[in-house]
Motif scaffolding. Structure first.
Motif, PDB file in Angstrom:
ATOM      1  N   VAL A  71      -5.913  -1.687  -0.224  1.00 44.77           N
ATOM      2  CA  VAL A  71      -4.813  -1.578  -1.573  1.00 44.77           C
ATOM      3  C   VAL A  71      -5.528  -1.961  -2.658  1.00 44.77           C
ATOM      4  CG1 VAL A  71      -3.001  -2.995  -2.468  1.00 44.77           C
ATOM      5  CG2 VAL A  71      -2.592  -1.848  -0.342  1.00 44.77           C
ATOM      6  N   ILE A  72      -6.309  -3.206  -2.597  1.00 45.95           N
ATOM      7  CA  ILE A  72      -7.057  -3.532  -3.788  1.00 45.95           C
ATOM      8  C   ILE A  72      -7.981  -2.493  -4.447  1.00 45.95           C
ATOM      9  CG2 ILE A  72      -8.931  -5.196  -4.611  1.00 45.95           C
ATOM     10  CD1 ILE A  72      -6.081  -6.440  -4.082  1.00 45.95           C
ATOM     11  N   TYR A  73      -8.519  -1.676  -3.409  1.00 41.48           N
ATOM     12  CA  TYR A  73      -9.482  -0.600  -3.830  1.00 41.48           C
ATOM     13  C   TYR A  73      -8.530   0.356  -4.567  1.00 41.48           C
ATOM     14  CZ  TYR A  73     -12.365   3.720  -3.726  1.00 41.48           C
ATOM     15  OH  TYR A  73     -13.162   4.620  -3.970  1.00 41.48           O
ATOM     16  N   PHE A  74      -7.388   0.820  -3.968  1.00 41.40           N
ATOM     17  CA  PHE A  74      -6.679   1.953  -4.530  1.00 41.40           C
ATOM     18  C   PHE A  74      -6.167   1.579  -5.879  1.00 41.40           C
ATOM     19  CE2 PHE A  74      -5.749   3.805  -0.075  1.00 41.40           C
ATOM     20  CZ  PHE A  74      -6.733   4.846  -0.210  1.00 41.40           C
ATOM     21  N   LEU A  75      -5.358   0.298  -6.217  1.00 41.69           N
ATOM     22  CA  LEU A  75      -5.147  -0.118  -7.083  1.00 41.69           C
ATOM     23  C   LEU A  75      -5.970  -0.492  -8.316  1.00 41.69           C
ATOM     24  CD1 LEU A  75      -2.070  -2.421  -6.006  1.00 41.69           C
ATOM     25  CD2 LEU A  75      -2.002  -0.074  -6.961  1.00 41.69           C
ATOM     26  N   THR A  76      -7.470  -0.449  -8.021  1.00 41.39           N
ATOM     27  CA  THR A  76      -8.151  -0.726  -9.083  1.00 41.39           C
ATOM     28  C   THR A  76      -8.466   0.563  -9.812  1.00 41.39           C
ATOM     29  OG1 THR A  76      -9.198  -2.489  -7.944  1.00 41.39           O
ATOM     30  CG2 THR A  76     -10.740  -1.672  -9.668  1.00 41.39           C
ATOM     31  N   ARG A 120      -5.980  -8.826 -10.963  1.00 41.19           N
ATOM     32  CA  ARG A 120      -5.361  -9.090 -12.326  1.00 41.19           C
ATOM     33  C   ARG A 120      -3.879  -8.541 -12.293  1.00 41.19           C
ATOM     34  NH1 ARG A 120      -8.647  -7.696 -17.304  1.00 41.19           N
ATOM     35  NH2 ARG A 120     -10.060  -8.798 -16.078  1.00 41.19           N
ATOM     36  N   LYS A 121      -4.002  -7.150 -11.887  1.00 41.10           N
ATOM     37  CA  LYS A 121      -2.903  -6.311 -11.960  1.00 41.10           C
ATOM     38  C   LYS A 121      -1.786  -6.786 -11.233  1.00 41.10           C
ATOM     39  CE  LYS A 121      -1.500  -1.306 -11.702  1.00 41.10           C
ATOM     40  NZ  LYS A 121      -1.959   0.125 -11.474  1.00 41.10           N
ATOM     41  N   LEU A 122      -1.922  -7.292  -9.978  1.00 43.98           N
ATOM     42  CA  LEU A 122      -0.971  -7.694  -9.013  1.00 43.98           C
ATOM     43  C   LEU A 122      -0.698  -9.414  -9.320  1.00 43.98           C
ATOM     44  CD1 LEU A 122      -2.474  -6.379  -5.619  1.00 43.98           C
ATOM     45  CD2 LEU A 122      -0.181  -5.646  -6.634  1.00 43.98           C
ATOM     46  N   GLY A 123      -1.536  -9.849 -10.131  1.00 46.11           N
ATOM     47  CA  GLY A 123      -1.429 -11.240 -10.227  1.00 46.11           C
ATOM     48  C   GLY A 123      -1.694 -12.037  -9.044  1.00 46.11           C
ATOM     49  N   ILE A 127       1.133  -6.110  -0.071  1.00 45.92           N
ATOM     50  CA  ILE A 127       1.512  -4.485   0.158  1.00 45.92           C
ATOM     51  C   ILE A 127       3.095  -4.538  -0.033  1.00 45.92           C
ATOM     52  CG2 ILE A 127       1.652  -3.026   2.166  1.00 45.92           C
ATOM     53  CD1 ILE A 127      -0.791  -4.154   3.404  1.00 45.92           C
ATOM     54  N   VAL A 128       3.984  -5.141   0.481  1.00 42.07           N
ATOM     55  CA  VAL A 128       5.523  -4.730   0.462  1.00 42.07           C
ATOM     56  C   VAL A 128       6.088  -5.128  -1.043  1.00 42.07           C
ATOM     57  CG1 VAL A 128       7.702  -5.296   1.198  1.00 42.07           C
ATOM     58  CG2 VAL A 128       5.866  -5.256   2.937  1.00 42.07           C
ATOM     59  N   VAL A 129       5.486  -5.955  -1.612  1.00 42.39           N
ATOM     60  CA  VAL A 129       5.872  -6.143  -3.169  1.00 42.39           C
ATOM     61  C   VAL A 129       5.013  -5.779  -4.261  1.00 42.39           C
ATOM     62  CG1 VAL A 129       6.658  -7.885  -4.755  1.00 42.39           C
ATOM     63  CG2 VAL A 129       7.031  -8.251  -2.506  1.00 42.39           C
ATOM     64  N   GLY A 130       3.917  -6.177  -4.379  1.00 40.66           N
ATOM     65  CA  GLY A 130       2.953  -5.679  -5.320  1.00 40.66           C
ATOM     66  C   GLY A 130       2.536  -4.175  -5.158  1.00 40.66           C
ATOM     67  N   TYR A 131       2.086  -3.931  -4.203  1.00 42.90           N
ATOM     68  CA  TYR A 131       1.621  -2.283  -4.122  1.00 42.90           C
ATOM     69  C   TYR A 131       2.992  -1.408  -3.909  1.00 42.90           C
ATOM     70  CZ  TYR A 131      -0.271   1.990  -1.847  1.00 42.90           C
ATOM     71  OH  TYR A 131      -0.462   3.120  -1.249  1.00 42.90           O
ATOM     72  N   LEU A 132       3.701  -1.612  -3.225  1.00 51.28           N
ATOM     73  CA  LEU A 132       4.807  -0.871  -2.825  1.00 51.28           C
ATOM     74  C   LEU A 132       5.641  -0.417  -4.175  1.00 51.28           C
ATOM     75  CD1 LEU A 132       5.841   1.064  -0.875  1.00 51.28           C
ATOM     76  CD2 LEU A 132       7.372  -0.559   0.011  1.00 51.28           C
ATOM     77  N   ILE A 182      14.780 -11.228  -3.398  1.00 49.03           N
ATOM     78  CA  ILE A 182      14.549 -12.356  -4.109  1.00 49.03           C
ATOM     79  C   ILE A 182      13.184 -12.305  -4.688  1.00 49.03           C
ATOM     80  CG2 ILE A 182      14.346 -14.743  -4.337  1.00 49.03           C
ATOM     81  CD1 ILE A 182      16.902 -14.820  -2.307  1.00 49.03           C
ATOM     82  N   PHE A 183      12.182 -11.904  -3.791  1.00 46.84           N
ATOM     83  CA  PHE A 183      10.684 -11.881  -4.016  1.00 46.84           C
ATOM     84  C   PHE A 183      10.413 -11.015  -4.846  1.00 46.84           C
ATOM     85  CE2 PHE A 183       8.300 -14.620  -0.588  1.00 46.84           C
ATOM     86  CZ  PHE A 183       9.262 -15.766  -0.883  1.00 46.84           C
ATOM     87  N   ALA A 184      10.933  -9.469  -4.772  1.00 43.31           N
ATOM     88  CA  ALA A 184      10.836  -8.489  -5.557  1.00 43.31           C
ATOM     89  C   ALA A 184      11.150  -8.649  -7.261  1.00 43.31           C
ATOM     90  CB  ALA A 184      11.620  -7.325  -4.916  1.00 43.31           C
TER      91      ALA A 184
END
Length: 258
Positions: A77-82, A99-102, A171-176, A219-221
């Motif tokens: 995920v880190i690789y794909f989002l960079t 940085r993008k995901l915090g 994965i479920v919050v930041g990436y998705l 709540i988390f999202a």
């Protein structure tokens, strides 16, 4: 910067979910059906951290390998989002996924305080929901840890809790949410899909945990959409699991659990 097509992004999402929590959701549904067709759900048991060998150091090895390999989809995920720029453009790597995901230590104090607040907000109602689910017969008996007592049991349980917090929140919050947004999904629909996924991979524990985790997912999202930081969610999730795993391991038998 090269922008991947929606088709490529969809394939990417299926690969990530197929290697991680999407796979867990499929297994969870099958396990739920298995339990429902054997006996009333209230008579079922769900064990979260199992011993994998009667030999101490082989068990430790298996536990550590599980934790390490579970984090591989997060690395992907880190690789794909960079976001990368072609070599000829100035700047090299344009945007760090951390940085993008915090998902970094840019504001440790504030992240810790928010994580502690979320831990308190989610923790107490979760106990009540579990008790209600057991009373209604829609939740299995949950055993947070069935590891034997060794010198490494508590550290491994803490690492396991941190692993769950990282894998699920990244994965479920930041990436998705990032990828569903690129598909053109409106945020309420993306949050609904994220929370349903979170609930679904807990279905093997029964319908109570499905509901509770789905609500937690909403709540988390919502918090993530405001802060754009996944770190407080990771902290809160890890604390919830540490209290459950380690608390049960240390005091479960003493208070008649397990």
């Amino acid at each position: 910067m090269l922008v991947p097509s929606r088709r490529r992004l969809r394939l990417e999402v299926w690969i990530i979910l197929g290697l991680s929590l999407g796979q867990s959701a499929v297994y969870s549904v099958v396990q739920l059906l298995d339990k429902l067709t054997r006996a009333p759900l209230a008579q079922g048991t769900s064990t979260l951290n199992r011993s994998q060998s009667s030999r101490e150091y082989f068990d430790l090895t298996y536990q550590l390998l599980d934790i390490i390999f579970a984090l591989v989809p997060v690395v992907l995920v880190i690789y794909f989002l960079t976001e990368h720029r072609p070599a000829g453009l100035s700047g090299g790597t344009a945007t760090s996924a951390f940085r993008k995901l915090g998902f970094n230590f840019a504001r440790p104090g504030k992240d810790l305080l928010q994580g502690l607040g979320l831990f308190a907000l989610i923790g107490v109602p979760s106990l009540g929901l579990y008790a209600a689910g057991r009373a209604l017969g829609i939740t299995t008996a949950i055993i947070p840890s069935a590891l034997d007592s060794y010198w490494w049991t508590v550290p491994v349980l803490i690492l396991s809790a941190i692993r769950h917090g990282i894998v699920e929140e990244v994965i479920v919050v930041g990436y998705l949410l990032d990828r569903l947004g690129k598909f053109g999904w409106r945020m309420p629909l993306a949050i609904f899909a994220s929370s349903m996924l979170r609930g679904s991979y807990h279905l093997y524990q029964g319908f109570g945990p499905f509901i509770g985790n789905a609500v937690m997912g909403v709540i988390f999202a919502l918090i993530y959409t405001k802060t754009r930081r996944v770190m407080p969610l990771v902290i809160a999730h890890a604390l919830l699991d540490i209290v459950a795993f380690v608390g049960f391991s240390l005091f479960g038998k003493a208070i008649g659990l397990g």
